[in-house]
Design a protein around this motif. Structure first.
Motif, PDB file in Angstrom:
ATOM      1  N   UNK A  14      18.113   4.740   4.765  1.00 41.84           N
ATOM      2  CA  UNK A  14      18.177   3.331   4.374  1.00 41.84           C
ATOM      3  C   UNK A  14      18.352   2.447   5.602  1.00 41.84           C
ATOM      4  N   UNK A  15      19.230   2.889   6.504  1.00 41.24           N
ATOM      5  CA  UNK A  15      19.452   2.111   7.726  1.00 41.24           C
ATOM      6  C   UNK A  15      18.195   2.063   8.587  1.00 41.24           C
ATOM      7  N   UNK A  16      17.539   3.207   8.733  1.00 40.06           N
ATOM      8  CA  UNK A  16      16.313   3.244   9.536  1.00 40.06           C
ATOM      9  C   UNK A  16      15.217   2.390   8.899  1.00 40.06           C
ATOM     10  N   UNK A  17      15.094   2.481   7.589  1.00 43.91           N
ATOM     11  CA  UNK A  17      14.048   1.734   6.890  1.00 43.91           C
ATOM     12  C   UNK A  17      14.346   0.242   6.855  1.00 43.91           C
ATOM     13  N   UNK A  18      15.624  -0.113   6.810  1.00 41.21           N
ATOM     14  CA  UNK A  18      15.960  -1.539   6.779  1.00 41.21           C
ATOM     15  C   UNK A  18      15.576  -2.213   8.093  1.00 41.21           C
ATOM     16  N   UNK A  19      15.506  -1.433   9.156  1.00 39.86           N
ATOM     17  CA  UNK A  19      15.035  -1.970  10.435  1.00 39.86           C
ATOM     18  C   UNK A  19      13.543  -2.328  10.349  1.00 39.86           C
ATOM     19  N   UNK A  20      12.862  -1.735   9.384  1.00 37.27           N
ATOM     20  CA  UNK A  20      11.446  -2.034   9.163  1.00 37.27           C
ATOM     21  C   UNK A  20      11.328  -3.086   8.059  1.00 37.27           C
ATOM     22  N   UNK A  21      11.985  -4.222   8.268  1.00 37.58           N
ATOM     23  CA  UNK A  21      11.847  -5.386   7.392  1.00 37.58           C
ATOM     24  C   UNK A  21      12.321  -5.172   5.975  1.00 37.58           C
ATOM     25  N   UNK A  22      13.441  -4.506   5.803  1.00 39.22           N
ATOM     26  CA  UNK A  22      14.060  -4.425   4.474  1.00 39.22           C
ATOM     27  C   UNK A  22      13.463  -3.398   3.547  1.00 39.22           C
ATOM     28  N   UNK A  23      12.634  -2.501   4.011  1.00 41.26           N
ATOM     29  CA  UNK A  23      11.993  -1.541   3.114  1.00 41.26           C
ATOM     30  C   UNK A  23      12.988  -0.563   2.508  1.00 41.26           C
ATOM     31  N   UNK A  24      14.117  -0.313   3.131  1.00 46.51           N
ATOM     32  CA  UNK A  24      15.053   0.694   2.674  1.00 46.51           C
ATOM     33  C   UNK A  24      15.854   0.319   1.448  1.00 46.51           C
ATOM     34  N   UNK A  25      15.723  -0.876   0.935  1.00 47.60           N
ATOM     35  CA  UNK A  25      16.538  -1.329  -0.186  1.00 47.60           C
ATOM     36  C   UNK A  25      16.359  -0.477  -1.434  1.00 47.60           C
ATOM     37  N   UNK A  26      15.174   0.004  -1.708  1.00 48.28           N
ATOM     38  CA  UNK A  26      14.933   0.757  -2.926  1.00 48.28           C
ATOM     39  C   UNK A  26      15.107   2.243  -2.795  1.00 48.28           C
ATOM     40  N   UNK A  71       0.839  -1.179   0.000  1.00 49.45           N
ATOM     41  CA  UNK A  71       0.000   0.000   0.000  1.00 49.45           C
ATOM     42  C   UNK A  71       0.889   1.248   0.000  1.00 49.45           C
ATOM     43  N   UNK A  72       0.717   2.112  -0.999  1.00 51.43           N
ATOM     44  CA  UNK A  72       1.533   3.325  -1.115  1.00 51.43           C
ATOM     45  C   UNK A  72       1.407   4.219   0.114  1.00 51.43           C
ATOM     46  N   UNK A  73       0.224   4.287   0.673  1.00 48.87           N
ATOM     47  CA  UNK A  73       0.033   5.113   1.867  1.00 48.87           C
ATOM     48  C   UNK A  73       0.853   4.554   3.028  1.00 48.87           C
ATOM     49  N   UNK A  74       0.870   3.251   3.140  1.00 50.81           N
ATOM     50  CA  UNK A  74       1.649   2.623   4.204  1.00 50.81           C
ATOM     51  C   UNK A  74       3.136   2.883   3.983  1.00 50.81           C
ATOM     52  N   UNK A  75       3.592   2.809   2.727  1.00 51.45           N
ATOM     53  CA  UNK A  75       4.988   3.108   2.411  1.00 51.45           C
ATOM     54  C   UNK A  75       5.322   4.538   2.813  1.00 51.45           C
ATOM     55  N   UNK A  76       4.417   5.439   2.491  1.00 52.91           N
ATOM     56  CA  UNK A  76       4.609   6.848   2.826  1.00 52.91           C
ATOM     57  C   UNK A  76       4.685   7.038   4.332  1.00 52.91           C
ATOM     58  N   UNK A  77       3.807   6.368   5.068  1.00 54.14           N
ATOM     59  CA  UNK A  77       3.818   6.474   6.528  1.00 54.14           C
ATOM     60  C   UNK A  77       5.121   5.951   7.120  1.00 54.14           C
ATOM     61  N   UNK A  78       5.624   4.856   6.576  1.00 50.38           N
ATOM     62  CA  UNK A  78       6.877   4.294   7.056  1.00 50.38           C
ATOM     63  C   UNK A  78       8.021   5.268   6.766  1.00 50.38           C
ATOM     64  N   UNK A  79       8.016   5.838   5.559  1.00 45.02           N
ATOM     65  CA  UNK A  79       9.055   6.805   5.200  1.00 45.02           C
ATOM     66  C   UNK A  79       8.997   8.021   6.116  1.00 45.02           C
ATOM     67  N   UNK A  80       7.808   8.585   6.334  1.00 44.02           N
ATOM     68  CA  UNK A  80       7.685   9.748   7.209  1.00 44.02           C
ATOM     69  C   UNK A  80       8.052   9.400   8.657  1.00 44.02           C
ATOM     70  N   UNK A  81       7.790   8.181   9.054  1.00 50.41           N
ATOM     71  CA  UNK A  81       8.209   7.747  10.386  1.00 50.41           C
ATOM     72  C   UNK A  81       9.722   7.744  10.513  1.00 50.41           C
ATOM     73  N   UNK A  82      10.399   7.287   9.465  1.00 50.21           N
ATOM     74  CA  UNK A  82      11.862   7.303   9.469  1.00 50.21           C
ATOM     75  C   UNK A  82      12.390   8.734   9.427  1.00 50.21           C
ATOM     76  N   UNK A  83      11.773   9.575   8.618  1.00 48.97           N
ATOM     77  CA  UNK A  83      12.178  10.981   8.523  1.00 48.97           C
ATOM     78  C   UNK A  83      12.013  11.663   9.877  1.00 48.97           C
ATOM     79  N   UNK A  84      10.964  11.323  10.601  1.00 47.97           N
ATOM     80  CA  UNK A  84      10.722  11.933  11.917  1.00 47.97           C
ATOM     81  C   UNK A  84      11.843  11.620  12.905  1.00 47.97           C
ATOM     82  N   UNK A  85      12.614  10.569  12.632  1.00 46.34           N
ATOM     83  CA  UNK A  85      13.711  10.199  13.519  1.00 46.34           C
ATOM     84  C   UNK A  85      15.011  10.951  13.205  1.00 46.34           C
TER      85      UNK A  85
END
Length: 169
Positions: A156-168, A98-112
């Motif tokens: 990428x490091x923050x997102x990879x902690x969320x099950x490999x999402x940071x690869x792309x 889900x693109x919205x979920x991807x966006x939420x995960x990205x914004x969560x990482x950005x918030x850190x």
């Protein structure tokens, strides 16, 4: 006064959505982001008469927005933004479809990220040229390039902690 109102109306129409997205990336709250947008444009209105045309309106407004967000974050530093991982434990194939979920995960990482890095990456995501980012922040374009590289690596490091999402990223 009439000319000032026309210019302000144009600037508000042109940049309101971008400023909202920038503010939202910091607050993760529509209500707080709207408050920051109003604060930014209040400053634009107050200072519009003294705008000296040394830069584009866009650079000037981005600088106001970035400074407004930074000032708010500094005021609220005692109440840090909390990141809650609300992701369900689905199979790896179903995650992040889900693109919205991807966006939420990205914004969560950005918030850190730290304050300045959040501003930089928010502008990058809005396709603001790196030269203009440098003008807004008062740093060289080369420095922006280096910071963007480091921010992407950190994300990428923050997102990879969320099950490999940071690869792309």
């Amino acid at each position: 006064m009439e000319n000032k109102q026309k210019i302000f109306d144009h600037l508000f129409t042109e940049y309101r959505d971008w400023i909202f997205r920038l503010c939202y990336s910091y607050t993760r709250s529509e209500t707080q982001a709207e408050d920051l947008v109003q604060e930014c444009f209040s400053k634009v209105w107050i200072n519009l008469s003294s705008f000296e045309h040394r830069s584009d309106y866009s650079t000037w407004i981005y600088r106001i927005a970035a400074n407004t967000c930074l000032m708010r974050l500094r005021k609220e530093k005692n109440n840090p933004i909390e990141y809650h991982d609300n992701l369900k434990d689905n199979s790896s194939e179903e995650k992040y479809e889900d693109k919205e979920e991807q966006s939420n995960v990205l914004y969560g990482a950005i918030a850190q990220l730290n304050e300045i890095d959040r501003i930089i990456i928010s502008m990058v995501l809005e396709d603001v040229p790196q030269k203009q980012i440098g003008e807004v922040l008062g740093i060289t374009e080369n420095n922006v390039n280096i910071k963007v590289y480091r921010i992407k690596k950190q994300l990428k490091e923050l997102l990879s902690k969320n099950n490999g999402y940071g690869k792309g990223f």
